[in-house]
Every structure is written in structure tokens, then in C-alpha cells.
Motif scaffolding. Structure first.
Motif, PDB file in Angstrom:
ATOM      1  N   SER A  66       0.811  -1.210   0.000  1.00  0.00           N
ATOM      2  CA  SER A  66       0.000   0.000   0.000  1.00  0.00           C
ATOM      3  C   SER A  66       0.845   1.260   0.000  1.00  0.00           C
ATOM      4  CB  SER A  66      -0.945  -0.011   1.205  1.00  0.00           C
ATOM      5  OG  SER A  66      -0.199  -0.093   2.409  1.00  0.00           O
ATOM      6  N   ASP A  67       2.098   1.175   0.489  1.00  0.00           N
ATOM      7  CA  ASP A  67       2.924   2.372   0.556  1.00  0.00           C
ATOM      8  C   ASP A  67       3.720   2.598  -0.728  1.00  0.00           C
ATOM      9  OD1 ASP A  67       4.404   0.094   0.983  1.00  0.00           O
ATOM     10  OD2 ASP A  67       5.863   1.077   2.294  1.00  0.00           O
ATOM     11  N   ILE A  68       3.520   1.751  -1.732  1.00  0.00           N
ATOM     12  CA  ILE A  68       4.194   1.906  -3.020  1.00  0.00           C
ATOM     13  C   ILE A  68       3.172   2.409  -4.029  1.00  0.00           C
ATOM     14  CG2 ILE A  68       5.502   0.753  -4.831  1.00  0.00           C
ATOM     15  CD1 ILE A  68       6.241  -1.385  -2.802  1.00  0.00           C
ATOM     16  N   SER A  69       3.387   3.582  -4.584  1.00  0.00           N
ATOM     17  CA  SER A  69       2.399   4.137  -5.500  1.00  0.00           C
ATOM     18  C   SER A  69       2.623   3.639  -6.920  1.00  0.00           C
ATOM     19  CB  SER A  69       2.448   5.664  -5.472  1.00  0.00           C
ATOM     20  OG  SER A  69       3.463   6.161  -6.302  1.00  0.00           O
ATOM     21  N   GLU A  70       1.525   3.462  -7.636  1.00  0.00           N
ATOM     22  CA  GLU A  70       1.608   3.013  -9.021  1.00  0.00           C
ATOM     23  C   GLU A  70       2.364   4.034  -9.871  1.00  0.00           C
ATOM     24  OE1 GLU A  70      -2.233   1.969 -10.503  1.00  0.00           O
ATOM     25  OE2 GLU A  70      -2.682   0.636  -8.823  1.00  0.00           O
ATOM     26  N   ALA A  71       2.008   5.306  -9.705  1.00  0.00           N
ATOM     27  CA  ALA A  71       2.686   6.352 -10.480  1.00  0.00           C
ATOM     28  C   ALA A  71       4.168   6.395 -10.141  1.00  0.00           C
ATOM     29  CB  ALA A  71       2.037   7.705 -10.207  1.00  0.00           C
ATOM     30  N   GLY A  72       4.484   6.139  -8.875  1.00  0.00           N
ATOM     31  CA  GLY A  72       5.872   6.207  -8.445  1.00  0.00           C
ATOM     32  C   GLY A  72       6.751   5.170  -9.110  1.00  0.00           C
ATOM     33  N   VAL A  73       6.270   3.922  -9.213  1.00  0.00           N
ATOM     34  CA  VAL A  73       7.112   2.880  -9.818  1.00  0.00           C
ATOM     35  C   VAL A  73       7.259   3.098 -11.317  1.00  0.00           C
ATOM     36  CG1 VAL A  73       6.582   1.161  -8.050  1.00  0.00           C
ATOM     37  CG2 VAL A  73       5.189   1.251 -10.112  1.00  0.00           C
ATOM     38  N   VAL A  74       6.243   3.662 -11.950  1.00  0.00           N
ATOM     39  CA  VAL A  74       6.348   3.954 -13.386  1.00  0.00           C
ATOM     40  C   VAL A  74       7.295   5.124 -13.616  1.00  0.00           C
ATOM     41  CG1 VAL A  74       5.090   4.720 -15.437  1.00  0.00           C
ATOM     42  CG2 VAL A  74       4.071   3.007 -13.915  1.00  0.00           C
ATOM     43  N   ASP A  75       7.163   6.146 -12.806  1.00  0.00           N
ATOM     44  CA  ASP A  75       8.018   7.330 -12.970  1.00  0.00           C
ATOM     45  C   ASP A  75       9.491   7.019 -12.718  1.00  0.00           C
ATOM     46  OD1 ASP A  75       5.782   8.817 -13.543  1.00  0.00           O
ATOM     47  OD2 ASP A  75       5.597   9.696 -11.540  1.00  0.00           O
ATOM     48  N   ALA A  76       9.762   6.012 -11.890  1.00  0.00           N
ATOM     49  CA  ALA A  76      11.142   5.708 -11.513  1.00  0.00           C
ATOM     50  C   ALA A  76      11.930   5.017 -12.620  1.00  0.00           C
ATOM     51  CB  ALA A  76      11.153   4.830 -10.270  1.00  0.00           C
ATOM     52  N   VAL A  77      11.246   4.568 -13.649  1.00  0.00           N
ATOM     53  CA  VAL A  77      11.903   3.808 -14.724  1.00  0.00           C
ATOM     54  C   VAL A  77      12.296   4.742 -15.858  1.00  0.00           C
ATOM     55  CG1 VAL A  77      11.600   1.956 -16.411  1.00  0.00           C
ATOM     56  CG2 VAL A  77      10.597   1.748 -14.138  1.00  0.00           C
ATOM     57  N   GLY A  78      13.503   4.548 -16.404  1.00  0.00           N
ATOM     58  CA  GLY A  78      13.918   5.310 -17.578  1.00  0.00           C
ATOM     59  C   GLY A  78      13.032   4.988 -18.765  1.00  0.00           C
ATOM     60  N   LYS A  79      12.673   5.972 -19.551  1.00  0.00           N
ATOM     61  CA  LYS A  79      11.781   5.775 -20.697  1.00  0.00           C
ATOM     62  C   LYS A  79      12.516   5.885 -22.026  1.00  0.00           C
ATOM     63  CE  LYS A  79       8.386   5.893 -17.668  1.00  0.00           C
ATOM     64  NZ  LYS A  79       9.060   6.490 -16.502  1.00  0.00           N
ATOM     65  N   ASP A  80      13.818   6.199 -21.980  1.00  0.00           N
ATOM     66  CA  ASP A  80      14.602   6.323 -23.209  1.00  0.00           C
ATOM     67  C   ASP A  80      15.268   4.997 -23.549  1.00  0.00           C
ATOM     68  OD1 ASP A  80      13.991   8.999 -23.637  1.00  0.00           O
ATOM     69  OD2 ASP A  80      15.668   9.709 -22.416  1.00  0.00           O
ATOM     70  N   LEU A  81      15.986   4.977 -24.645  1.00  0.00           N
ATOM     71  CA  LEU A  81      16.799   3.826 -25.020  1.00  0.00           C
ATOM     72  C   LEU A  81      18.036   3.799 -24.132  1.00  0.00           C
ATOM     73  CD1 LEU A  81      16.660   4.395 -28.888  1.00  0.00           C
ATOM     74  CD2 LEU A  81      15.026   3.138 -27.467  1.00  0.00           C
ATOM     75  N   PHE A  82      18.554   2.609 -23.881  1.00  0.00           N
ATOM     76  CA  PHE A  82      19.767   2.480 -23.076  1.00  0.00           C
ATOM     77  C   PHE A  82      20.868   1.958 -23.988  1.00  0.00           C
ATOM     78  CE2 PHE A  82      22.530   0.247 -19.987  1.00  0.00           C
ATOM     79  CZ  PHE A  82      22.866   1.344 -19.217  1.00  0.00           C
ATOM     80  N   ILE A  83      21.745   2.857 -24.421  1.00  0.00           N
ATOM     81  CA  ILE A  83      22.764   2.523 -25.416  1.00  0.00           C
ATOM     82  C   ILE A  83      24.125   3.013 -24.933  1.00  0.00           C
ATOM     83  CG2 ILE A  83      23.546   2.903 -27.787  1.00  0.00           C
ATOM     84  CD1 ILE A  83      20.637   3.302 -28.609  1.00  0.00           C
ATOM     85  N   GLY A  84      25.087   2.109 -24.913  1.00  0.00           N
ATOM     86  CA  GLY A  84      26.437   2.486 -24.518  1.00  0.00           C
ATOM     87  C   GLY A  84      26.540   3.007 -23.105  1.00  0.00           C
ATOM     88  N   GLY A  85      25.666   2.530 -22.228  1.00  0.00           N
ATOM     89  CA  GLY A  85      25.688   2.959 -20.833  1.00  0.00           C
ATOM     90  C   GLY A  85      24.975   4.260 -20.568  1.00  0.00           C
ATOM     91  N   LYS A  86      24.280   4.816 -21.566  1.00  0.00           N
ATOM     92  CA  LYS A  86      23.595   6.095 -21.400  1.00  0.00           C
ATOM     93  C   LYS A  86      22.140   5.985 -21.848  1.00  0.00           C
ATOM     94  CE  LYS A  86      27.820   8.789 -22.295  1.00  0.00           C
ATOM     95  NZ  LYS A  86      28.449   9.809 -23.173  1.00  0.00           N
ATOM     96  N   TRP A  87      21.297   6.777 -21.190  1.00  0.00           N
ATOM     97  CA  TRP A  87      19.895   6.878 -21.598  1.00  0.00           C
ATOM     98  C   TRP A  87      19.815   7.880 -22.742  1.00  0.00           C
ATOM     99  CZ3 TRP A  87      16.712   3.291 -19.850  1.00  0.00           C
ATOM    100  CH2 TRP A  87      17.042   2.643 -18.648  1.00  0.00           C
ATOM    101  N   THR A  88      19.248   7.442 -23.868  1.00  0.00           N
ATOM    102  CA  THR A  88      19.282   8.213 -25.102  1.00  0.00           C
ATOM    103  C   THR A  88      17.896   8.266 -25.734  1.00  0.00           C
ATOM    104  OG1 THR A  88      21.528   7.387 -25.484  1.00  0.00           O
ATOM    105  CG2 THR A  88      20.413   8.432 -27.345  1.00  0.00           C
ATOM    106  N   ALA A  89      17.459   9.434 -26.135  1.00  0.00           N
ATOM    107  CA  ALA A  89      16.176   9.565 -26.822  1.00  0.00           C
ATOM    108  C   ALA A  89      16.249   8.903 -28.190  1.00  0.00           C
ATOM    109  CB  ALA A  89      15.806  11.038 -26.967  1.00  0.00           C
ATOM    110  N   ALA A  90      15.116   8.424 -28.666  1.00  0.00           N
ATOM    111  CA  ALA A  90      15.057   7.826 -29.995  1.00  0.00           C
ATOM    112  C   ALA A  90      15.266   8.898 -31.057  1.00  0.00           C
ATOM    113  CB  ALA A  90      13.717   7.138 -30.203  1.00  0.00           C
ATOM    114  N   THR A  91      15.786   8.482 -32.198  1.00  0.00           N
ATOM    115  CA  THR A  91      15.974   9.407 -33.316  1.00  0.00           C
ATOM    116  C   THR A  91      14.649  10.090 -33.652  1.00  0.00           C
ATOM    117  OG1 THR A  91      17.732   8.025 -34.218  1.00  0.00           O
ATOM    118  CG2 THR A  91      16.688   9.594 -35.718  1.00  0.00           C
ATOM    119  N   GLY A  92      14.672  11.395 -33.726  1.00  0.00           N
ATOM    120  CA  GLY A  92      13.451  12.138 -34.017  1.00  0.00           C
ATOM    121  C   GLY A  92      12.528  12.278 -32.825  1.00  0.00           C
ATOM    122  N   GLY A  93      12.954  11.788 -31.662  1.00  0.00           N
ATOM    123  CA  GLY A  93      12.137  11.921 -30.450  1.00  0.00           C
ATOM    124  C   GLY A  93      10.867  11.097 -30.461  1.00  0.00           C
TER     125      GLY A  93
END
Length: 487
Positions: A2-29
Motif C-alpha cells: 500500500s505504501d508503493i504508489s503506481e505512479a511512483g514505480v512507473v516514474d522511476a523507470v527510464g523511458k529512453d533507449l539504453f545505449i552504450g551505458g547512457k539513456w538516449t532519446a530515440a531518433t526524431g524523439g
């Protein structure tokens, strides 16, 4: 929870690509939505990789390969051990994330996190056990040295139904063997893999060793990477139809492949079986992951003397299962992954009923929101029903009757698939005899679950190539080199 929020666990995850050890936006966003299958609502948007992004990920894997292959096996194993510990420590948050994107009940999602973590623990231990050999040539004039080394950069494709475990089952042996990788999770469930990328970084994995690319166009992204030629292995879990296409593409560059494809698992119950154990095993084999598993029991064959009692008891159990959103306490039957899945299950059940099958419980979809289908039991299922040959991937148990052992084995083997078969009997001779006759890579003998990280997982016929897990799982990521020495 109950103390873990749904929005919180989603927000905590990176949403970009993970390439070469870095979070990177997709080409063209570019991005695409991830939906909650229990409500249909959008959880978030994640990066939608293009072929150019895929190439960048492969570039990073290739660049990191030599140094990672040279890393001490113990160090690779320690990275996996630390990752295992982080997965266990964050099981509650990761389970909630999985339930939100895939739909399975929280208790089952947490079980998958534990199962997924075990692949890292197992292969962390296997990293230091990669063997070789030294032998005298038969004529005594020289020596044979046998050395095993990483196959090289790998391409990994995981399905939506076990979004964390299918990732660790591939990444565990790849990392242990010293292989870099580009991994593409299913578009329906990318968040678990993105969360896993963050855990691997925290555990000390070097940049470029694992690269995660999320995309709404799997074929458009992966085919150029397969045909590029620099990756030396492809590991895929998914449908047989897609597996065939990938094998054709891999043939062009002669890539090593391992494939865990579709299933059509028979569940045989002989009249001398422990009926309590058979019912419990049936519930496990059918309802694990809401029936959305390649290992799910797809066809129930029950000997005539007990078929009525078995059908009655299974119907009682199935009809009593609570249905709802996976985050709700006590829920066992969550939503199917999407509307297409509901439509497929509905079509298969309707076809069987039209051909004479009797619906004992369930038998229909549930009005939205969400992609829900009732837990269903059918009897008198004719051989020409579509669900007798097609993978159901839903909470439907079709029961047919048999009289003799030969009849049961023939029915069980009458499929192009051969992933797993289940067998319940208290006759030891019959157990061994039938187990050897069943055409499947795995047998559940008097139990409804076969998956274990310490055991080889895989099928025969059109259910796949190679094995994952067990002592042989790391072999898929190693080449054997023979060195001839003249004395």
C-alpha cells in the motif's frame, strides 16, 4: 504494497533507449504508449527506436565486446550476484511495475521477480565453471587443447508474458559467458526490461555490455541488425511463426540461434493418478500467468474412469477463481494482454462449442474496461476443434477422454509442437514408459510446473532450438576452440 504508489514505480523507470551505458532519446524523439491491460489506460510513453538507433546499440555492443570478454569470470559472476540481490531487494516495486504493464496478479508478479533473479544467481555461479580440456593425441605426437570463449555480440528478443524472467534467462548466460548484447523487449511490456537495465548499471556492468532498445516495429528494427553480420548470435522467445522468419534471416549470416517457440502442451491423467495432485497440477499448469504461457496446459486428456470426477472438480476450482485488476488483493485471474488476445480466445471457445463441446463454466469475455476473459472449462472437445491444435494463451481448459495408454500418447504427440507434456500416474512403470514416448523437451511428471533456472528449458519439433537454464544454458553463448600442439 500500500505504501508503493503506481505512479511512483512507473516514474522511476527510464523511458529512453539504453545505449552504450547512457539513456538516449530515440531518433526524431519518437515514442509509443504502454497500456495497463486491466483498464486500457496509458501508463506512460517510451522511446520508439528506429533502425539507426538499433545500429547505434549494436555499435556499442561491438565496441565493448573485447574488453568484456577479457574480464575475469569471477568479476562477471559478481556483477550477476549483485544484480540478483538488487532484484530481490526491490521485488515489491518491480512486481507492481510488472502487474501494471502486463496484468498478472501481484503475487504471481512477485514470484516472477524471484524466478528471474535466480537466473542471475545461477549463471553468476556458472561464470567461473566454464571448462576446457587438455588431452594427448592418439598417436602421442602432440596435445589437444580445448578452449571455450564467448560467441560474441548477441541479439536478444524477449516476449511480453514474462517480461523480467525472459530477460534474465538470456542476459544471465550472456553476461556470464562474456558476451555483449542488444536486447529488445516486447512493445507491450518494455518497462520491466528498462528497470532491469538500471539495476545492471547499479551492479557495476560496464557501459555497452547490455543495450536496451524499445520499439513499436520489431521487424523493422531487428532485421537490419541480424543481416548486419557483426552480431554472432540470436536468442528469441516468441511464436513459432516469427521464429521461422528469424531463422531465415539468420541463415544469411549463419548466426547461431536459440529459439523458445510456441507450445501445445498435453496434460495426461490416468485413472490410477492421485486425483488431488492432478487437480492441483492442472490448476498450476493451466492458470499460471492467466494461461498466457508457452508451457500452459493446452489439451487435457483424462482416462474414462475418472473423467467425470476430474471435470467436476476442475470446474469447481476454475469457477471459484477471483477475477479483477492484478493490483487488487486476492485476484487470481487478471486481464489478458490486449484486445486481440481476448478475441482469439473467444474465437477458439466459440469454435469448440459450435462443434459440440460443452461449456461447464465461463466461456465468454467480460465487458470492459480491461481485457478480461472468464476462467473456462470445456468437455467433450472434438478432435477437429481449433483449440485442439492452436495455442490458446488464455484461461481455458478443454477436456477430452481416452481409454488406453496408446491412445493417450498418440493424442498427446499429434501436434507440430513439443515444448512440454504433463503426466499424472502412480504407476512407476507407466510413468517412465509414457515419459519416454512423449515427444516433448520437458515432462512434468506428477507436477504442474517444470520451469527451474537450474534445469534445461526448451522444446523439440517446432517448439524451438537449444536450451536455456541449467548447466547447458551457458553453452549457447560459448564457442569451442581446438588448439593443436605439436611436441
Amino acid at each position: 504494497m500500500s505504501d508503493i504508489s503506481e505512479a511512483g514505480v512507473v516514474d522511476a523507470v527510464g523511458k529512453d533507449l539504453f545505449i552504450g551505458g547512457k539513456w538516449t532519446a530515440a531518433t526524431g524523439g519518437k515514442s509509443f504508449p504502454v497500456h495497463d491491460p486491466s483498464t486500457g489506460k496509458v501508463l506512460c510513453e517510451v522511446a520508439d527506436a528506429t533502425p539507426e538507433d538499433g545500429k547505434a546499440a549494436l555499435d556499442a555492443a561491438v565496441a565493448a565486446q573485447a574488453d568484456f570478454a577479457a574480464m575475469a569470470p569471477r568479476e562477471r559472476g559478481e556483477i550477476l550476484r549483485r544484480s540478483y540481490e538488487l532484484l530481490i531487494a526491490r521485488a515489491d516495486e518491480l512486481a507492481l511495475l510488472m502487474t501494471l504493464e502486463m496484468g498478472k496478479p501481484l503475487a504471481e508478479a512477485k514470484g516472477e521477480i524471484t524466478y528471474a533473479a535466480e537466473f542471475f544467481r545461477w549463471f553468476g555461479e556458472e561464470a567461473v565453471r566454464i571448462d576446457g580440456g587438455y588431452a594427448v593425441a592418439p598417436n602421442g605426437s602432440g596435445r589437444f587443447l580445448v578452449h571455450r570463449q564467448p560467441v560474441g555480440p548477441t541479439l536478444l528478443i524477449t516476449p511480453w508474458n514474462f517480461p523480467m524472467a525472459m530477460g534474465t534467462r538470456k542476459l544471465g548466460p550472456a553476461i556470464a559467458a562474456g558476451c555483449t548484447s542488444v536486447i529488445k523487449p516486447a512493445a507491450q511490456t518494455p518497462l520491466s526490461m528498462l528497470a532491469l537495465a538500471g539495476i545492471l548499471v547499479e551492479a557495476g556492468l560496464p557501459a555497452g555490455v547490455v543495450n536496451v532498445v524499445t520499439t513499436s516495429n520489431s521487424g523493422g528494427l531487428m532485421e537490419p541488425l541480424i543481416r548486419d553480420g557483426r552480431a554472432r548470435k540470436l536468442s528469441f522467445t516468441g511464436s513459432t511463426a516469427v521464429g521461422r522468419k528469424l531463422l531465415e534471416q539468420c541463415a544469411d549470416k549463419v548466426l547461431r540461434t536459440s529459439m523458445e517457440l510456441g507450445g501445445n502442451a498435453p496434460f495426461l491423467v490416468f485413472d490410477d493418478a492421485d486425483l488431488d495432485a492432478a487437480i492441483e497440477g492442472a490448476m498450476q499448469a493451466k492458470m499460471r500467468n492467466i494461461g498466457e504461457a508457452c508451457t500452459a496446459a493446452n489439451r487435457f486428456y483424462v482416462q474414462r474412469g475418472i473423467v467425470e470426477e476430474f471435470s467436476r472438480r476442475l470446474t469447481e476450482r476454475m469457477s471459484a477463481l477471483p477475477m479483477g485488476r492484478g493490483t487488487e488483493e486476492g485476484v487470481v485471474v487478471g486481464p489478458l494482454i490486449d484486445e486481440a488476445a481476448v478475441e482469439k480466445v473467444s474465437s477458439l471457445v466459440a469454435d469448440a462449442a459450435d462443434r459440440g463441446a460443452q461449456v461447464l463454466t465461463g466461456g465468454s469475455a467480460v465487458d470492459g474496461p480491461g481485457n478480461f476473459y472468464q476462467a473456462t472449462v470445456l468437455t467433450d472437445v472434438p478432435k477437429d476443434a481449433k483449440l485442439a491444435t492452436e495455442e490458446i494463451f488464455g484461461p481455458v481448459a478443454p477436456i477430452s477422454v481416452f481409454d488406453t495408454e496408446d491412445e493417450a500418447v498418440a493424442a498427446a504427440n499429434d501436434t507440430e509442437y513439443g515444448l512440454v507434456s504433463y503426466l499424472f500416474t502412480n504407476d512407476v512403470k507407466r510413468a517412465l514408459r509414457v515419459s519416454e514416448r512423449l515427444e516433448a523437451g520437458m515432462i512434468g511428471l506428477n507436477q504442474g510446473i517444470v520451469s527451474n533456472p537450474a534445469a534445461p528449458f526448451g522444446g523439440i519439433k517446432q517448439s524451438g532450438l537449444g536450451r536455456e537454464g541449467g548447466t547447458v544454458g551457458i553453452d549457447e553463448f560459448l564457442e569451442t576452440k581446438y588448439i593443436a600442439v605439436s611436441l
